[in-house]
Design a protein around this motif. Structure first.
Motif, short mmCIF file in Angstrom:
data_model
loop_
_atom_site.label_atom_id
_atom_site.label_comp_id
_atom_site.label_asym_id
_atom_site.label_seq_id
_atom_site.Cartn_x
_atom_site.Cartn_y
_atom_site.Cartn_z
N PHE A 11 -27.25 -30.21 -16.31
CA PHE A 11 -26.48 -29.52 -17.35
C PHE A 11 -25.03 -29.99 -17.34
CE2 PHE A 11 -29.91 -26.67 -16.15
CZ PHE A 11 -30.32 -26.12 -17.34
N THR A 13 -21.11 -30.26 -20.08
CA THR A 13 -20.51 -30.30 -21.42
C THR A 13 -20.48 -31.73 -21.95
OG1 THR A 13 -19.14 -28.40 -20.84
CG2 THR A 13 -18.47 -29.66 -22.77
N HIS A 18 -17.39 -40.02 -20.07
CA HIS A 18 -16.72 -40.95 -19.15
C HIS A 18 -17.67 -41.41 -18.05
CE1 HIS A 18 -16.31 -37.71 -16.20
NE2 HIS A 18 -15.70 -36.96 -17.10
N HIS A 21 -19.69 -39.03 -15.95
CA HIS A 21 -20.86 -38.50 -16.65
C HIS A 21 -22.04 -39.48 -16.54
CE1 HIS A 21 -17.89 -36.07 -19.35
NE2 HIS A 21 -18.23 -35.39 -18.26
N1 CTP Z 1 -19.25 -35.04 -13.15
C1 CTP Z 1 -19.25 -35.94 -12.07
N2 CTP Z 1 -18.11 -36.64 -11.76
C2 CTP Z 1 -16.98 -36.45 -12.48
C3 CTP Z 1 -16.96 -35.56 -13.58
C4 CTP Z 1 -18.13 -34.86 -13.90
O1 CTP Z 1 -20.26 -36.10 -11.39
N3 CTP Z 1 -15.89 -37.14 -12.13
C5 CTP Z 1 -20.46 -34.30 -13.45
C6 CTP Z 1 -20.28 -32.79 -13.27
O2 CTP Z 1 -20.42 -32.44 -11.90
C7 CTP Z 1 -21.40 -32.25 -14.12
C8 CTP Z 1 -21.49 -33.29 -15.27
O3 CTP Z 1 -20.81 -34.47 -14.80
O4 CTP Z 1 -22.61 -32.26 -13.40
C9 CTP Z 1 -20.85 -32.78 -16.54
O5 CTP Z 1 -19.54 -32.37 -16.20
P1 CTP Z 1 -18.49 -31.84 -17.25
O6 CTP Z 1 -17.98 -30.51 -16.82
O7 CTP Z 1 -18.99 -31.98 -18.61
O8 CTP Z 1 -17.30 -32.95 -17.03
P2 CTP Z 1 -15.88 -32.84 -16.38
O9 CTP Z 1 -15.27 -34.20 -16.45
O10 CTP Z 1 -15.95 -32.19 -15.01
O11 CTP Z 1 -15.14 -31.88 -17.40
P3 CTP Z 1 -13.84 -30.96 -17.25
O12 CTP Z 1 -12.71 -31.80 -16.79
O13 CTP Z 1 -13.63 -30.42 -18.65
O14 CTP Z 1 -14.19 -29.84 -16.27
#
Ligand code: CTP
Length: 135
Positions: A11, A13, A18, A21
């Motif tokens: 799951f 957002t 990037h 993701h």
């Molecule tokens: N994720 C990851 N490594 C990152 C950023 C995100 O492994 N550097 C993973 C998160 O742990 C999650 C998925 O990607 O399982 C989606 O994360 P999301 O919250 O959409 O991305 P973020 O970059 O963490 O967003 P934000 O900065 O808005 O919290």
């Protein structure tokens, strides 16, 4: 020969898509044969992060859906429905980033729960911040 069909669900957002993701989708897919991704609705993102995503829900869904490791996507509209989403997809494994470490251990009666380390040095929030500062 019957090949076991192991289903993985994750799951997020996935706003301003990037490399962190992509990395988690690739690593999640390696836990099974099919990967289903619950993409947070715009409404849920407002609730979770207190702001609307930069990319609207249909665009985030389309981007994630067309990533090579992904079998299909669905909309996640409530954090409280995780168990339901896992059952709907016959999940064998739930993969979450370790920013959620321990938070979904109660789902271990439905499937295996795995927390993977985040990719260092990148996040959607930091990327938005960098773009805002860019001149
Ligand atoms: N994720 C990851 N490594 C990152 C950023 C995100 O492994 N550097 C993973 C998160 O742990 C999650 C998925 O990607 O399982 C989606 O994360 P999301 O919250 O959409 O991305 P973020 O970059 O963490 O967003 P934000 O900065 O808005 O919290």
């Amino acid at each position: 020969m019957n090949r076991p069909n192991k289903v993985v669900v994750t799951f997020g957002t996935f706003d301003v898509f990037h490399i962190g993701h992509l990395n988690i989708l690739k690593r999640a897919a390696a836990y099974g044969d099919q990967l289903y991704v619950g993409v947070s609705s715009d409404r849920l993102n407002m609730e979770k992060k207190g702001r609307a995503p930069i990319y609207a829900e249909p665009e985030r869904l389309a981007i994630v859906q067309h990533m090579k490791p992904v079998t299909d996507v669905f909309v996640e509209d409530s954090l409280d429905l995780k168990a339901q989403y896992l059952r709907d997809h016959n999940a064998d494994v739930l993969v979450m980033g370790n920013d959620w470490e321990g938070k979904f251990d109660h789902l271990k009666d439905i499937c295996e729960v795995v927390y993977l380390p985040r990719t260092e040095g990148i996040s959607t929030t930091e990327t938005i911040y960098k773009i805002k500062k860019y001149e």
